[in-house]
Design an enzyme around this catalytic site. Sequence first.
Site, PDB file in Angstrom:
ATOM      1  N   GLU A 221     -47.605   8.386  14.484  1.00 32.35           N
ATOM      2  CA  GLU A 221     -46.159   8.058  14.509  1.00 32.35           C
ATOM      3  C   GLU A 221     -45.987   7.296  12.855  1.00 32.35           C
ATOM      4  O   GLU A 221     -46.384   6.422  12.618  1.00 32.35           O
ATOM      5  CB  GLU A 221     -45.766   6.799  15.374  1.00 32.35           C
ATOM      6  CG  GLU A 221     -44.182   6.677  15.585  1.00 32.35           C
ATOM      7  CD  GLU A 221     -43.883   5.430  14.806  1.00 32.35           C
ATOM      8  OE1 GLU A 221     -43.566   5.379  13.602  1.00 32.35           O
ATOM      9  OE2 GLU A 221     -43.646   4.381  15.499  1.00 32.35           O
ATOM     10  N   CYS A 258     -39.706   0.940  11.876  1.00 32.65           N
ATOM     11  CA  CYS A 258     -39.704   2.433  11.668  1.00 32.65           C
ATOM     12  C   CYS A 258     -38.338   3.017  12.157  1.00 32.65           C
ATOM     13  O   CYS A 258     -38.212   4.070  11.673  1.00 32.65           O
ATOM     14  CB  CYS A 258     -41.012   3.064  12.476  1.00 32.65           C
ATOM     15  SG  CYS A 258     -40.983   2.612  14.295  1.00 32.65           S
TER      16      CYS A 258
END
Length: 473
Positions: A221, A258
């Site tokens: 990720e 994020c």
Amino acid sequence: MSVDSAMTEAAGATAAAAAASDRERADWLRTVADALDANAVDLVTLADEETQLGETRLFGEVTRTTSQLRLFAEVVTEGSYIEAVIDHARPEATPPLPDLRRLLRPLGPVAVFAASNFPFAFSVAGGDTASALAVGCPVVVKTHPAHPELSRRTAAIVERALQGAGAPSGVFGTVEGFDSGPALVQHRATTAVAFTGSTAGGRALFDLAVGRPDPIPFYGELGSINPVVIFPAADEARGAELADGLVASMSLGAGQFCTKPGVVFVPRDSNTETAIDVEATAPPMLTPAIRAAFDRGVDELLATPGVDLIAGGRGGPLVLAADTATVIANPLLLRTEVFGAVTLLVRYDDTSLTGALECMEASLTATVHAESADDVRDIVTKLERLAGRVLFDGWPTGVAVTWSQHHGGPWPATTSQFTSVGATAVRRFLRPIAYQSAPEELLPPALQEHNPLGIPRRVDGVLEPATAGEVRS
């Protein structure tokens, strides 16, 4: 502990972890969750000393972490995660069809890379660890240097809890140090890697994983810009509200998420832009290296002709702005994540929004703010191609841990199409195996004719619901 020692112990625990029942593994996870909850005050105090994220945020993150553990306990006891499928033999078919039965089985030892910005939820006992242990994969966590003492304390709690719950020795371990990362990925016993971090770091480790003599899956990720599109009617109706929501979202945790909205498309002469107001100060960032990278990133954005600072300053969150012609001429403005409290407004008109969106790379999220008068369908279709989660009239810095969540996206958001959050995160650490014409006594319980586990299964093409099995809890 050295990488080789940790992975050797994990390999030694593989057979016992895979053989444990779903109910037993669920008990491991619930015991760990209870232990973390019992030690939450001490853990949060230590975490705040190392990260300065604040006790309110950190207590919430402990709750999210223990909720994740309990969710995965529910996932494995519910049973559908195993994807049990039975096709009975059909000797009358042309050609004749054999008896075939398929399910998912654990890969083996998993290397997990802890993240800097979530010292609990994406760290030692975070979602990657929970989802791997849930399906019977031993875990070795590479801890993050942003919170070393917290990592050690959390690991000790996890190890004691697993031991008390009867988990096999070696099913969980940790390693430290920069050099341990590549060594973990390349170790002969590692069967998969879960990583949360930068695009550059993730890509380097991804290349090591696929460059092994025996390539293994790397679930990274990575970076994400998370575009937001504010449509004209929404801007007209609630510009001030949208401005407040944007500032709160992009500055949350000093912008170290994020899912921070990094690029926001606003109509030219936007009410949202006019209403933006930011605080003069921001909390400290997680590490000096992250701060230095943030400053460099902001400098590069502001060095681009046509990019202006419209709110905030170097002591706190910053809001920059440019028009679509500028970003189309300089597409890196739409592709370069700056980790921290900064966002770029892009002023568009009726003809320029599509061209700007076509310059973007994929993200974890994309957000739409619109009213019924706005024509959004074509733009939503474009955003679906760019992101793994499309939000409407909200902000992306909140990832619910549920059965339906998807936290992923096309490259460079992630290196795969799987999620790292939510129930289906377990799928990363499983592989399918089919049994053809196998004797009943040699089949795994999930595939035996009388369904002793009582789990949902697809039999001869028909999905059958769970039953009151003998061992299912």
